[in-house]
Design a protein around this motif. Sequence first.
Motif, short mmCIF file in Angstrom:
data_model
loop_
_atom_site.label_atom_id
_atom_site.label_comp_id
_atom_site.label_asym_id
_atom_site.label_seq_id
_atom_site.Cartn_x
_atom_site.Cartn_y
_atom_site.Cartn_z
N VAL A 16 0.84 -1.20 0.00
CA VAL A 16 0.00 0.00 0.00
C VAL A 16 0.88 1.26 0.00
N SER A 17 2.14 1.14 0.37
CA SER A 17 3.05 2.29 0.31
C SER A 17 3.62 2.44 -1.10
N PRO A 18 3.52 3.66 -1.68
CA PRO A 18 4.09 3.86 -3.02
C PRO A 18 5.60 3.62 -3.05
N PHE A 19 6.26 3.86 -1.91
CA PHE A 19 7.72 3.71 -1.86
C PHE A 19 8.12 2.24 -1.81
N VAL A 20 7.27 1.42 -1.21
CA VAL A 20 7.47 -0.04 -1.26
C VAL A 20 7.29 -0.53 -2.69
N ASN A 40 3.62 -2.97 10.10
CA ASN A 40 2.70 -1.84 10.29
C ASN A 40 3.50 -0.66 10.82
N VAL A 41 3.75 0.30 9.94
CA VAL A 41 4.64 1.41 10.31
C VAL A 41 4.05 2.31 11.39
N PHE A 42 2.73 2.25 11.57
CA PHE A 42 2.11 3.10 12.59
C PHE A 42 2.15 2.47 13.98
N ASP A 43 2.52 1.19 14.03
CA ASP A 43 2.69 0.52 15.32
C ASP A 43 3.80 -0.53 15.16
N MET A 54 13.82 6.97 10.82
CA MET A 54 12.77 7.96 10.61
C MET A 54 11.38 7.34 10.73
N LYS A 55 11.34 6.09 11.19
CA LYS A 55 10.06 5.35 11.35
C LYS A 55 9.23 5.43 10.07
N ARG A 56 9.86 4.96 9.00
CA ARG A 56 9.21 4.96 7.69
C ARG A 56 9.39 3.60 7.03
N ILE A 57 8.45 3.24 6.17
CA ILE A 57 8.66 2.12 5.26
C ILE A 57 8.89 2.69 3.87
N PRO A 58 9.65 2.00 3.03
CA PRO A 58 10.27 0.70 3.24
C PRO A 58 11.64 0.79 3.91
N VAL A 59 12.03 -0.38 4.48
CA VAL A 59 13.43 -0.67 4.78
C VAL A 59 13.75 -1.97 4.04
N ALA A 75 17.45 2.01 4.88
CA ALA A 75 16.18 2.73 4.97
C ALA A 75 16.11 3.74 3.83
N ASP A 76 14.90 4.06 3.41
CA ASP A 76 14.60 5.06 2.37
C ASP A 76 14.67 4.44 0.98
N SER A 77 13.56 4.60 0.27
CA SER A 77 13.43 3.96 -1.05
C SER A 77 14.51 4.42 -2.04
N SER A 78 14.90 5.69 -1.97
CA SER A 78 15.90 6.16 -2.94
C SER A 78 17.26 5.51 -2.69
N ALA A 79 17.64 5.39 -1.42
CA ALA A 79 18.89 4.72 -1.07
C ALA A 79 18.82 3.24 -1.47
N ALA A 111 8.98 13.57 -7.09
CA ALA A 111 7.84 12.66 -6.90
C ALA A 111 7.77 12.18 -5.44
N ASP A 112 8.93 11.87 -4.87
CA ASP A 112 8.96 11.38 -3.48
C ASP A 112 8.49 12.43 -2.48
N THR A 113 8.65 13.71 -2.82
CA THR A 113 8.32 14.76 -1.85
C THR A 113 7.07 15.54 -2.28
N PHE A 124 -4.81 10.57 -0.74
CA PHE A 124 -4.96 9.17 -0.30
C PHE A 124 -5.33 9.06 1.18
N ARG A 125 -4.56 9.73 2.01
CA ARG A 125 -4.79 9.56 3.46
C ARG A 125 -6.14 10.10 3.94
N PRO A 126 -6.53 11.32 3.53
CA PRO A 126 -7.83 11.83 4.00
C PRO A 126 -9.00 10.93 3.59
N1 LIG Z 1 11.48 9.19 1.64
C1 LIG Z 1 10.94 7.96 2.15
C2 LIG Z 1 9.46 8.09 2.42
C3 LIG Z 1 8.87 6.88 3.06
C4 LIG Z 1 7.50 7.16 3.64
O1 LIG Z 1 7.10 8.32 3.82
N2 LIG Z 1 6.76 6.10 3.93
C5 LIG Z 1 5.45 6.24 4.56
C6 LIG Z 1 4.46 5.23 4.06
S1 LIG Z 1 3.99 5.54 2.39
C7 LIG Z 1 5.60 5.99 6.04
O2 LIG Z 1 6.33 5.10 6.43
N3 LIG Z 1 4.92 6.77 6.89
C8 LIG Z 1 4.96 6.56 8.30
C9 LIG Z 1 4.36 7.70 9.05
O3 LIG Z 1 3.85 8.63 8.41
O4 LIG Z 1 4.44 7.68 10.28
C10 LIG Z 1 11.23 6.85 1.14
O5 LIG Z 1 11.35 7.16 -0.04
O6 LIG Z 1 11.36 5.68 1.54
#
Ligand SMILES: N[C@@H](CCC(=O)N[C@@H](CS)C(=O)NCC(=O)O)C(=O)O
Length: 235
Positions: A16-20, A40-43, A54-59, A75-79, A111-113, A124-126
């Motif tokens: 569901v994550s575009p970065f995944v 589940n990145v929110f928990d 940075m508590k983000r997916i993907p890793v 961590a971070d899709s670009s890396a 695109a990422d930002t 998407f989120r709202p």
């Molecule tokens: N710059 C990061 C962005 C990753 C990102 O923002 N992932 C979102 C999911 S689409 C996330 O983990 N959000 C967690 C949150 O908002 O707490 C990348 O490219 O990997």
Amino acid sequence: MMSDSRPDLVIYGSPVSPFVRKVAGVCIAKGVPYEIEAVNVFDPPAWFRDISPMKRIPVLRDRSVAEEGVAGTIADSSAICAFIEKKHPAPALYPEDPMALGEALFIEEYADTALAMAGGLGIFRPIFFAISKGEEPDLEKARNAWANQMPQIFDVLEARLAGREFFAGGALSIADITVACVLMQVSLVAETPLDRWPALAAHFAAMQSLELIAGPYAAAEKVIRKALPTRFDLT
Ligand SMILES: N[C@@H](CCC(=O)N[C@@H](CS)C(=O)NCC(=O)O)C(=O)O
């Protein structure tokens, strides 16, 4: 000796994550086996916080380096995508020409930002986070983002494409994959009429016909359509 059939590469997160999906798309383009391990990145579990500062997916984990801990993770899709390019160079997804490479990396970042802020956080989120919680989707916020945030971004992408098939270097690159994956975050919940941006519309359609884009998107759609059977019209 027993052979290990598990792929070296593990993507922690959710399709569901575009970065995944971007990382998955790069793997598919290169024919590199991978698996997605749900987080589940929110928990997140404690071990995930250690590998995702940075508590983000993907890793990403490369099991050939280490099976647990921070070693072997990125961590971070670009890396992650740059790492996969270095490890599996063919087919190249980063232009060889220095200026084309710079252009591709800028479009990836844009695109990422900018696109992810407007389309992911603004639309998407709202819609989907509200529906997931059993609440009414915030269509006013989503419509506002479609009307007032997306057009400027589409204008930039349209101008950068300049009628061409690809964003940089005359071939499919990380720029094309990233724009498609992030823009398709909007498609998960809403229609995306692009009539005012013909080059972008053609690019988007062409990208959606590629398995490396369509495959991971189908996995996301399977999750989304359970809660949201049809897309909203934001116009
Ligand atoms: N710059 C990061 C962005 C990753 C990102 O923002 N992932 C979102 C999911 S689409 C996330 O983990 N959000 C967690 C949150 O908002 O707490 C990348 O490219 O990997």
